[in-house]
Design an enzyme around this catalytic site. Structure first.
Site: not given
Length: 424
Positions: A262, A277, A349, A352, A391
Site C-alpha cells: 500500500r 503501518r 485494528e 476488518s 500487527r
RNA sequence: GGAGAGGUGGCAGAGUGGUCGAAUGCGGCGGUCUUGAAAACCGUUGAGGAGUGAUCCUCCCAGGGUUCGAAUCCCUGCCUCUCCGCCA
C-alpha cells in the site's frame, strides 16, 4: 457497483440511503444523463434496426440479380447518422459509468449511524487489557533491544515504512502465518489458495479499489497497467470474475497468505513509528463466495473465524461495528476486530470483516446458476483478514513481554517455533 | 528469445462475407415409456440491455479498420497450446 435500475427507478431513495454514509449522490446529473441516454439509445437502436433490415434486403436483391446500387447508397447515408448516434451513446454511457462506478455500496440497515471512527459501536469484548507490574515497552523498543527488528536497515534498503526482521522474531512472524493458515484450513473449512501478487486493472475494478482509490496502490511501471496487490481480497475474489458457477460450488471459502502493498499516500505522519503501518506487510485473508441469503450469516461466521486466532493466542480484543460514515466504499457492513496494544494503551485494528453483498459481484459479473430459475444470479462476497500478520506480531510482542525485554511465545505457537518458548 | 497453431454458448466442437445468435454432440430442464430407475424417444435450453408493450438492440477473446452488410477479411493487443533455445 449498485444495480443501475436503482438509478432509474429509485433514485431519490437511493440517494437517501447513500446520504447515511455522507455520500452525496448527484441526482440531478444522473436524471439528466439518463434522460439523454434513453433518448439516444432508442434512436440508435432503431437506426441499427433499419441498417440491419436493409442490408439483409440487399443480400436478397443481389441474389435475385437486381440492381442494388441505389440501395447501397441509401444505407450508406444511414451509416453516417448511425455512427454519430453510436458515438454520442457511448460517450453518455461512459459518463454515466464514471458516476456509477464511483458510488459506494448501500449500507445494511443494522449499521449504526455516525460520522467517523469515534462513532463506531463496540459489539463485544474478549479478555481484559493486559496488566503488567512494570512499564510495558512498545514493539519497537522490544524489537530493537532484541536486535531482531531493524527499521534503519530497511530505510537504507528502500525507504521509510519497511522493516527487516531477524532471528527468532522473523521466525515468529512466519510461525504466525503457518498457524493461521492451519487453523482456517483445518478447523474452519477454508481452502488454502495461492494467488498472484500482481493484478490487472480489471481485477481492481472488480473489487472496488479502482477507479476511485488508485493513489493507494503501487502501480508497476509497465505498459500493461499492472499493480501490486493491496490485499489478497483482490486476486482471490477475482477467481470468480466473469464466470457462472454451479450451486454446489457454494459456499466457497478461500484462505490465502500474501504480502500486501500500500502506498499510504495521504497518511503522512500517521503511525510513523513501528510496523503498524507499512508499505509491505503480510496478511492471511479469508474470502467467502456465497448465495445472497447466506451472506450476513457468513459475515458473522467469518468474523468469528478471525477472532478465534486471537483467542488461541490469548490476546485481548474487541469487536466494533463500523458506523455509517466509516464503512468502506464497497461494503454494506463491516466489523473491525481491534487487539489490545500495551505499547499504545489502545485497541488497534487487526482485522476488518465485510459483507459486500452483490456490489463486487456485479462489477465482477460473478454469478451462479440457480436451478430453481435456471437463470444466473449474482453471488455475494464476504471477506476479512484472518489476521494482519505484522500487527499480530506487534500484539504478541507487546502483550507477552517480560520485564527483561524477552517475549514469551504463546502456547499455540511453540510447536511452530520448533519448541522455542522465549524470544531473547 | 525463435518457429508454428489456436481463441465460438455450461462443456466439447462445426461454421462459404448476406435469415448465423450460430450446426452437431455432451450436460441441464420438461415429457413419453417404467412398479421405480437406467436405456430409448420427443420437446426445450447462451448472456446482457432498451422499451408500458408488440418488439428491438448488443455480444462468437479485446480494441480498431474495410464493407450496404463481418463469427467469417485486415491491423494491434491479450491469452492458450506445440516445438526449439534459455532459465528459478
Amino acid at each position: 457497483m449498485l444495480d443501475p435500475k436503482l438509478f432509474r427507478n429509485d433514485l431519490e431513495q437511493t440517494a437517501q440511503h447513500l446520504a447515511r454514509r455522507g455520500f452525496k449522490l448527484d441526482t440531478k446529473a444522473i436524471v439528466d444523463l439518463e434522460a439523454q441516454r434513453k433518448d439516444i439509445q432508442v434512436q440508435t437502436q432503431s437506426l441499427q434496426n433499419e441498417r440491419n433490415t436493409k442490408s439483409k434486403f440487399i443480400g436478397q436483391a443481389k441474389a435475385q440479380g437486381q440492381d442494388i446500387e441505389p440501395l447501397k447508397a441509401e444505407v450508406g447515408q444511414l451509416a453516417e447518422k448511425l455512427k454519430a448516434a453510436e458515438e454520442r451513446l457511448s460517450t453518455l454511457q461512459h459518463q454515466i459509468d464514471q458516476i456509477v462506478m464511483g458510488v459506494p455500496n448501500i449500507l445494511h440497515e443494522s449499521v449504526p449511524d455516525g460520522k467517523d471512527e469515534n462513532d463506531n459501536v463496540e459489539i463485544r469484548k474478549w479478555g481484559e487489557p493486559t496488566q503488567f507490574d512494570f512499564e510495558p515497552k512498545d514493539h519497537v523498543d522490544l524489537g530493537e533491544k532484541l536486535d531482531q527488528m531493524d527499521f534503519e536497515a530497511a530505510a537504507k534498503i528502500v525507504g521509510s515504512r519497511f522493516v527487516v526482521l531477524c532471528g527468532p522474531l522473523a521466525r515468529l512472524h512466519r510461525a504466525l502465518i503457518q498457524f493461521m493458515l492451519d487453523l482456517h484450513t483445518q478447523q474452519h473449512g477454508y481452502t488454502e489458495t495461492y494467488v498472484p501478487y500482481i493484478v490487472n486493472a480489471d481485477s481492481l475494478r472488480g473489487t472496488g479499489q479502482l477507479p476511485k482509490f488508485e493513489e493507494d496502490l503501487f502501480k508497476l511501471n509497465d505498459e500493461r497497467g499492472f499493480y501490486l496487490i493491496p490485499t489478497a481480497e483482490v486476486p482471490i475474489s477475482n477467481i470468480v470474475r466473469d464466470v457462472i458457477i454451479s450451486e454446489d460450488y457454494m459456499p466457497r471459502k478461500f484462505v490465502a497468505h500474501t504480502p500486501c502493498f500500500r502506498s499510504e499516500a495521504g497518511s503522512y505522519g500517521k503511525d510513523t513509528r513501528g510496523l503498524i503501518r507499512q508499505h509491505q506487510f503480510e496478511k492471511v485473508e479469508l474470502v467467502q463466495v456465497v448465495k445472497a441469503e447466506d451472506s450476513h450469516n457468513a459475515l458473522e461466521e467469518l468474523t468469528g473465524h478471525a477472532e478465534s486466532v486471537l483467542q488461541k493466542l490469548k490476546l485481548p480484543y474487541r469487536v466494533v461495528a463500523l458506523c455509517a460514515g466509516d464503512v468502506g466504499f464497497s461494503s454494506t457492513k463491516t466489523y473491525d476486530i481491534e487487539v489490545w496494544l500495551p505499547g499504545q494503551q489502545k485497541y488497534r485494528e487487526i482485522s476488518s470483516c465485510s459483507n459486500f453483498e452483490d456490489f463486487q459481484a456485479r462489477r465482477m459479473l460473478a454469478r451462479w446458476r440457480n436451478p430453481a430459475t435456471n437463470k444466473p444470479e449474482l453471488v455475494h462476497t464476504v471477506n476479512g483478514s484472518g489476521l494482519a500478520v505484522g500487527r499480530t506480531l506487534v500484539a504478541v510482542m507487546e502483550n507477552c513481554q517480560s520485564k527483561d525485554g524477552t517475549i514469551k511465545v504463546p502456547e499455540a505457537l511453540i510447536n511452530y517455533m520448533g519448541g522455542i518458548e522465549v524470544i531473547k
